[in-house]
Design a protein around this motif. Structure first.
Motif, PDB file in Angstrom:
ATOM      1  N   PRO B 129      -0.751  -0.150  -1.862  1.00 19.73           N
ATOM      2  CA  PRO B 129       0.341  -0.032  -0.895  1.00 19.73           C
ATOM      3  C   PRO B 129       1.379  -1.141  -1.049  1.00 19.73           C
ATOM      4  O   PRO B 129       1.031  -2.290  -1.310  1.00 19.73           O
ATOM      5  CB  PRO B 129      -0.393  -0.153   0.452  1.00 19.73           C
ATOM      6  CG  PRO B 129      -1.568  -0.995   0.147  1.00 19.73           C
ATOM      7  CD  PRO B 129      -1.952  -0.744  -1.283  1.00 19.73           C
ATOM      8  N   TYR B 130       2.641  -0.788  -0.883  1.00 18.40           N
ATOM      9  CA  TYR B 130       3.737  -1.755  -0.884  1.00 18.40           C
ATOM     10  C   TYR B 130       4.630  -1.434   0.300  1.00 18.40           C
ATOM     11  O   TYR B 130       5.189  -0.348   0.353  1.00 18.40           O
ATOM     12  CB  TYR B 130       4.550  -1.677  -2.175  1.00 18.40           C
ATOM     13  CG  TYR B 130       3.739  -1.882  -3.419  1.00 18.40           C
ATOM     14  CD1 TYR B 130       3.419  -3.158  -3.857  1.00 18.40           C
ATOM     15  CD2 TYR B 130       3.271  -0.810  -4.132  1.00 18.40           C
ATOM     16  CE1 TYR B 130       2.658  -3.344  -4.978  1.00 18.40           C
ATOM     17  CE2 TYR B 130       2.500  -0.987  -5.258  1.00 18.40           C
ATOM     18  CZ  TYR B 130       2.200  -2.254  -5.678  1.00 18.40           C
ATOM     19  OH  TYR B 130       1.443  -2.431  -6.799  1.00 18.40           O
ATOM     20  N   LEU B 131       4.773  -2.370   1.224  1.00 16.83           N
ATOM     21  CA  LEU B 131       5.652  -2.140   2.373  1.00 16.83           C
ATOM     22  C   LEU B 131       7.060  -2.543   1.971  1.00 16.83           C
ATOM     23  O   LEU B 131       7.321  -3.716   1.689  1.00 16.83           O
ATOM     24  CB  LEU B 131       5.175  -2.961   3.561  1.00 16.83           C
ATOM     25  CG  LEU B 131       5.758  -2.558   4.906  1.00 16.83           C
ATOM     26  CD1 LEU B 131       4.809  -2.959   6.009  1.00 16.83           C
ATOM     27  CD2 LEU B 131       7.091  -3.189   5.177  1.00 16.83           C
ATOM     28  N   VAL B 132       7.960  -1.581   1.917  1.00 17.55           N
ATOM     29  CA  VAL B 132       9.306  -1.858   1.419  1.00 17.55           C
ATOM     30  C   VAL B 132      10.346  -1.273   2.367  1.00 17.55           C
ATOM     31  O   VAL B 132      10.069  -0.365   3.150  1.00 17.55           O
ATOM     32  CB  VAL B 132       9.518  -1.269   0.010  1.00 17.55           C
ATOM     33  CG1 VAL B 132       8.695  -2.015  -0.999  1.00 17.55           C
ATOM     34  CG2 VAL B 132       9.197   0.196  -0.021  1.00 17.55           C
ATOM     35  N   THR B 133      11.546  -1.835   2.296  1.00 18.76           N
ATOM     36  CA  THR B 133      12.711  -1.260   2.946  1.00 18.76           C
ATOM     37  C   THR B 133      13.769  -1.051   1.874  1.00 18.76           C
ATOM     38  O   THR B 133      13.566  -1.435   0.725  1.00 18.76           O
ATOM     39  CB  THR B 133      13.264  -2.201   4.030  1.00 18.76           C
ATOM     40  OG1 THR B 133      13.495  -3.480   3.431  1.00 18.76           O
ATOM     41  CG2 THR B 133      12.293  -2.361   5.162  1.00 18.76           C
ATOM     42  N   GLN B 134      14.881  -0.480   2.270  1.00 18.42           N
ATOM     43  CA  GLN B 134      15.913  -0.215   1.276  1.00 18.42           C
ATOM     44  C   GLN B 134      16.479  -1.529   0.749  1.00 18.42           C
ATOM     45  O   GLN B 134      16.743  -2.449   1.524  1.00 18.42           O
ATOM     46  CB  GLN B 134      17.029   0.614   1.888  1.00 18.42           C
ATOM     47  CG  GLN B 134      17.962   1.155   0.840  1.00 18.42           C
ATOM     48  CD  GLN B 134      19.151   1.851   1.441  1.00 18.42           C
ATOM     49  OE1 GLN B 134      19.649   1.434   2.471  1.00 18.42           O
ATOM     50  NE2 GLN B 134      19.595   2.896   0.808  1.00 18.42           N
TER      51      GLN B 134
END
Lengths: 137, 265
Positions: B129-134
């Motif tokens: 898992p990788y928590l990302v935003t734009q």
């Protein structure tokens, strides 16, 4: 409204809109006389035209550097430079080095601990005990 | 008297700067790269009484249908410099895209999640898992094969998708029936079903997450000295790993109309 910092200049976010390759120039240096340039000279004759044609974003220059080992230098959009000495290398090895310089981003190599780097604020905000749900004990 | 008028004229010239009057300047200063406009109706109730009903703010997704987890990314295009307003459809799409109808809770709450930007997403690549935003930079812990800088990947495995007040969480994966005397590490031959087969990801019709391949990064050379006892020889082992760097280009929640019409992106 919480206290906010002053508005700064917008940062570039390469890739979010348009994508610009981070390597902007590759300089190939060779020597006509020295034996360590043997592979480089044959690379320049045989492989460089195809490499340049497949990477039209990169400005490619070829220049002699007499009595020195052959070098490939990459210039990047962050202003840094990366140079690789390719003395005594075969054509295949030199091509691999040129592709390495093409894919690099010009930053110094460093060990990264976290996979994600973000310039954005936290989406869900910072937890605050005085807002939100009231827990009754 | 004269000095005062001169002073005033100088001050007036100073103040007649190219800046607009103060009331026109932006009220809210911010460093963020994304605008934080909340167009959702005020503050949702889920925030105020989330202590009593924690499950209300989190909608469960419909079951993702059984799909083989061939890869969690699909190369879309090799766009280099031209900016395409609408990206072409993925060349190789899973034939088993879920076609189950959306559940009522999704139908009710997805528009609220969509209305509140920015969004974050926990995208999975090779089950990590990788928590990302734009706009985030994602340095994968491996070198991805067969991609070149400028390629756009569609990340279609995600377990969380949320905004400030809403979170869409994937359904809990089906439990694995495992013999007790076997540890999962020792099970050979892929006998364990992976997370995608167990339905642990979000329905991929609900969101769009795209990443651009920025290039390759390397770490500094690692040098390890190997010695044996009672021997002077020291062997030096050198290694240097390379990693693919992605930039999150787009994180978007799709609207109900887009999902219902069945159009793909």
């Amino acid at each position: 409204m919480p206290l906010q910092a002053l508005r700064t200049v917008a940062r570039s976010q390469n890739g979010v809109g348009a994508f610009i390759l981070q390597c902007k120039r590759l300089d190939f240096h060779y020597c006509d006389w020295a034996g360590s340039s043997k592979g480089m000279n044959s690379f320049l004759q045989s492989h460089l035209p195809a490499f340049a044609a497949s990477n039209p974003q990169i400005e490619i220059t070829v220049s002699p550097r007499p009595r020195k080992h052959p070098v490939i230098k990459g210039t990047y959009i962050n202003g840094r430079e990366k140079a690789v000495c390719v003395r005594n290398m075969e054509v295949k090895e030199i091509l691999a080095k040129a592709e390495l310089l093409r894919d690099a981003n010009g930053e110094k190599l460093r060990k990264a601990k976290k996979p994600v780097k973000s310039a954005n604020e936290s989406v869900r905000g910072i937890w605050d005990p005085f807002h939100g749900a009231n827990w009754s004990i | 008297m004269l000095t005062r008028t001169i002073k005033r004229s100088v001050l007036e010239q100073l103040w007649a700067s190219p800046l607009p009057p103060i009331f026109l300047l932006p009220l809210r200063a911010s460093i963020t790269t994304v605008s934080h406009t909340t167009s959702a109706p005020a503050i949702p109730e889920a925030l105020t009484n989330s202590a009593t009903q924690p499950s209300d703010s989190q909608t469960a997704s419909p079951r993702v249908s059984q799909q083989p987890d061939v890869s969690s990314y699909q190369p879309i295009s090799h766009s280099s410099l031209e900016s395409i307003p609408k990206l072409p459809t993925p060349t190789s799409h899973d034939p088993s895209t879920p076609t189950t109808p959306l559940s009522d809770s999704i139908r009710e709450l997805l528009p609220l999640l969509r209305a509140q930007s920015p969004h974050y997403i926990t995208a999975h690549i090779h089950a990590r898992p990788y928590l990302v935003t734009q706009g985030d930079t994602l340095r994968l812990p491996f070198l991805m094969r067969d991609v070149s800088p400028g390629d756009v990947l569609r990340l279609n495995r995600a377990s969380l998708l949320g905004s400030r007040d809403y979170t869409l969480r994937a359904a809990a994966p089906a439990p694995v029936a495992m013999p007790v005397h076997h540890s999962p590490l020792r099970a050979k031959g892929g006998t364990l079903p992976n997370l995608a087969e167990r339905g642990g990801y979000l329905d991929e019709r609900l969101f769009v997450c795209r990443a651009v391949v920025m290039g390759t990064e390397a770490e500094p050379m690692r040098v390890m000295e190997k010695t044996k006892r009672r021997q002077r020889h020291v062997k030096t082992v050198r290694s240097k790993l390379r990693f693919t760097v992605l930039k999150i280009k787009e994180v978007r929640v799709r609207s109900l109309e887009e999902i219902e019409s069945g159009e793909e992106e």
